[in-house]
Write a protein that holds these residues in place. Structure first.
Motif, PDB file in Angstrom:
ATOM      1  N   GLY A 129     -10.546   4.865 -22.736  1.00  0.00           N
ATOM      2  CA  GLY A 129     -10.792   3.476 -23.110  1.00  0.00           C
ATOM      3  C   GLY A 129     -12.261   3.103 -23.005  1.00  0.00           C
ATOM      4  N   ASP A 130     -13.116   4.089 -22.869  1.00  0.00           N
ATOM      5  CA  ASP A 130     -14.538   3.847 -22.622  1.00  0.00           C
ATOM      6  C   ASP A 130     -15.384   4.338 -23.797  1.00  0.00           C
ATOM      7  N   VAL A 131     -15.927   3.403 -24.568  1.00  0.00           N
ATOM      8  CA  VAL A 131     -16.726   3.793 -25.732  1.00  0.00           C
ATOM      9  C   VAL A 131     -18.043   4.451 -25.326  1.00  0.00           C
ATOM     10  N   GLU A 132     -18.557   4.117 -24.159  1.00  0.00           N
ATOM     11  CA  GLU A 132     -19.805   4.752 -23.715  1.00  0.00           C
ATOM     12  C   GLU A 132     -19.594   6.236 -23.416  1.00  0.00           C
ATOM     13  N   HIS A 152     -16.847  16.252 -40.327  1.00  0.00           N
ATOM     14  CA  HIS A 152     -16.821  15.509 -39.067  1.00  0.00           C
ATOM     15  C   HIS A 152     -15.403  15.196 -38.587  1.00  0.00           C
ATOM     16  N   SER A 153     -14.404  15.784 -39.215  1.00  0.00           N
ATOM     17  CA  SER A 153     -13.021  15.511 -38.811  1.00  0.00           C
ATOM     18  C   SER A 153     -12.777  15.859 -37.349  1.00  0.00           C
ATOM     19  N   GLY A 154     -13.308  16.979 -36.910  1.00  0.00           N
ATOM     20  CA  GLY A 154     -13.142  17.378 -35.512  1.00  0.00           C
ATOM     21  C   GLY A 154     -13.809  16.401 -34.560  1.00  0.00           C
ATOM     22  N   ARG A 155     -14.983  15.919 -34.937  1.00  0.00           N
ATOM     23  CA  ARG A 155     -15.683  14.932 -34.099  1.00  0.00           C
ATOM     24  C   ARG A 155     -14.885  13.634 -34.033  1.00  0.00           C
ATOM     25  N   ARG A 156     -14.316  13.230 -35.167  1.00  0.00           N
ATOM     26  CA  ARG A 156     -13.516  12.000 -35.180  1.00  0.00           C
ATOM     27  C   ARG A 156     -12.277  12.155 -34.301  1.00  0.00           C
ATOM     28  N   SER A 157     -11.630  13.310 -34.398  1.00  0.00           N
ATOM     29  CA  SER A 157     -10.446  13.560 -33.569  1.00  0.00           C
ATOM     30  C   SER A 157     -10.809  13.540 -32.092  1.00  0.00           C
ATOM     31  N   LEU A 158     -11.906  14.201 -31.744  1.00  0.00           N
ATOM     32  CA  LEU A 158     -12.349  14.218 -30.353  1.00  0.00           C
ATOM     33  C   LEU A 158     -12.654  12.802 -29.877  1.00  0.00           C
ATOM     34  N   ALA A 159     -13.386  12.040 -30.675  1.00  0.00           N
ATOM     35  CA  ALA A 159     -13.739  10.673 -30.288  1.00  0.00           C
ATOM     36  C   ALA A 159     -12.485   9.829 -30.078  1.00  0.00           C
ATOM     37  N   ALA A 160     -11.518   9.956 -30.976  1.00  0.00           N
ATOM     38  CA  ALA A 160     -10.279   9.176 -30.857  1.00  0.00           C
ATOM     39  C   ALA A 160      -9.506   9.560 -29.600  1.00  0.00           C
ATOM     40  N   LYS A 161      -9.447  10.851 -29.303  1.00  0.00           N
ATOM     41  CA  LYS A 161      -8.711  11.301 -28.112  1.00  0.00           C
ATOM     42  C   LYS A 161      -9.404  10.865 -26.827  1.00  0.00           C
ATOM     43  N   VAL A 162     -10.730  10.950 -26.802  1.00  0.00           N
ATOM     44  CA  VAL A 162     -11.468  10.516 -25.608  1.00  0.00           C
ATOM     45  C   VAL A 162     -11.316   9.011 -25.424  1.00  0.00           C
ATOM     46  N   LEU A 163     -11.407   8.262 -26.516  1.00  0.00           N
ATOM     47  CA  LEU A 163     -11.245   6.810 -26.431  1.00  0.00           C
ATOM     48  C   LEU A 163      -9.843   6.451 -25.945  1.00  0.00           C
ATOM     49  N   VAL A 166     -17.435   8.102 -25.044  1.00  0.00           N
ATOM     50  CA  VAL A 166     -17.390   8.681 -26.392  1.00  0.00           C
ATOM     51  C   VAL A 166     -18.810   8.862 -26.920  1.00  0.00           C
ATOM     52  N   GLN A 167     -19.627   7.847 -26.757  1.00  0.00           N
ATOM     53  CA  GLN A 167     -21.017   7.899 -27.215  1.00  0.00           C
ATOM     54  C   GLN A 167     -21.752   9.076 -26.582  1.00  0.00           C
ATOM     55  N   THR A 168     -21.568   9.265 -25.294  1.00  0.00           N
ATOM     56  CA  THR A 168     -22.236  10.354 -24.580  1.00  0.00           C
ATOM     57  C   THR A 168     -21.751  11.715 -25.068  1.00  0.00           C
ATOM     58  N   ILE A 169     -20.444  11.870 -25.210  1.00  0.00           N
ATOM     59  CA  ILE A 169     -19.886  13.149 -25.655  1.00  0.00           C
ATOM     60  C   ILE A 169     -20.364  13.498 -27.063  1.00  0.00           C
ATOM     61  N   LEU A 170     -20.457  12.495 -27.933  1.00  0.00           N
ATOM     62  CA  LEU A 170     -20.915  12.747 -29.299  1.00  0.00           C
ATOM     63  C   LEU A 170     -22.425  12.954 -29.375  1.00  0.00           C
ATOM     64  N   GLY A 171     -23.129  12.638 -28.287  1.00  0.00           N
ATOM     65  CA  GLY A 171     -24.576  12.840 -28.262  1.00  0.00           C
ATOM     66  C   GLY A 171     -25.353  11.780 -29.007  1.00  0.00           C
ATOM     67  N   PRO A 216     -18.535   4.605 -36.311  1.00  0.00           N
ATOM     68  CA  PRO A 216     -17.740   5.193 -37.402  1.00  0.00           C
ATOM     69  C   PRO A 216     -16.703   6.215 -36.924  1.00  0.00           C
ATOM     70  N   TYR A 217     -16.886   6.765 -35.741  1.00  0.00           N
ATOM     71  CA  TYR A 217     -15.960   7.762 -35.213  1.00  0.00           C
ATOM     72  C   TYR A 217     -14.795   7.133 -34.462  1.00  0.00           C
ATOM     73  N   LEU A 218     -14.909   5.859 -34.174  1.00  0.00           N
ATOM     74  CA  LEU A 218     -13.914   5.205 -33.333  1.00  0.00           C
ATOM     75  C   LEU A 218     -12.853   4.511 -34.170  1.00  0.00           C
ATOM     76  N   SER A 219     -11.650   4.926 -33.971  1.00  0.00           N
ATOM     77  CA  SER A 219     -10.521   4.241 -34.582  1.00  0.00           C
ATOM     78  C   SER A 219      -9.422   4.209 -33.529  1.00  0.00           C
ATOM     79  N   VAL A 220      -8.738   3.107 -33.479  1.00  0.00           N
ATOM     80  CA  VAL A 220      -7.698   2.946 -32.472  1.00  0.00           C
ATOM     81  C   VAL A 220      -6.350   2.979 -33.172  1.00  0.00           C
ATOM     82  N   ASP A 221      -5.480   3.813 -32.673  1.00  0.00           N
ATOM     83  CA  ASP A 221      -4.127   3.947 -33.200  1.00  0.00           C
ATOM     84  C   ASP A 221      -3.387   2.617 -33.059  1.00  0.00           C
TER      85      ASP A 221
END
Length: 138
Positions: A102-105, A87-98, A107-112, A121-126
């Motif tokens: 700045g919209d978690v919804e 899931h590393s790619g999904r985590r990277s995508l989620a972090a970049k989209v966030l 991210v939620q939609t993109i991850l399905g 679990p995919y959301l981490s903020v630098d």
């Protein structure tokens, strides 16, 4: 091996050579449209196992493919990528989209995910992003 489409072409060539998922027609490069793109080393579909996880909203049962996750982790190790996971790619995508929206919804939609708890679990903020936001707020 080249990146991007070249790798996909290489994989399709392997499937054609091994006769995995062939349709006998010229469409779809000779592959059955319903066949799995990613298969085991024997050309079979990966098996899904039942898994359990605890979320803030309660317990959930889902299905996952351990052998596919192991294969992806092995590929990361072979290329020298430390701590890479399926899931590393999904985590990277989620972090970049966030970071970009700045919209978690979004991210939620993109991850399905149907539930925001699944996306957490995919959301981490630098830390730099947190510092900038704090400075802007002052």
């Amino acid at each position: 091996m080249p990146c991007g489409p070249g790798r996909l072409d290489g994989w399709i060539a392997v499937r054609l050579r091994r006769r995995w998922g062939l349709s006998g027609a010229d469409e779809y490069r000779g592959l059955r449209p319903g066949s799995k793109l990613v298969t085991t080393h024997k050309g079979q579909a990966f098996e899904l196992a039942f898994k359990h996880r605890e979320l803030n909203s309660g317990s959930e049962v889902y299905r996952a493919c351990d052998s596919l996750q192991q294969a992806i982790s092995r590929l990361y190790r072979q290329t020298g990528i430390k701590q890479g996971a399926s899931h590393s790619g999904r985590r990277s995508l989620a972090a970049k989209v966030l970071a970009a929206t700045g919209d978690v919804e979004t991210v939620q939609t993109i991850l399905g995910h149907s539930c925001l708890d699944h996306s957490k679990p995919y959301l981490s903020v630098d830390q730099l992003v947190i510092r900038r936001a704090f400075e802007l707020a002052l």
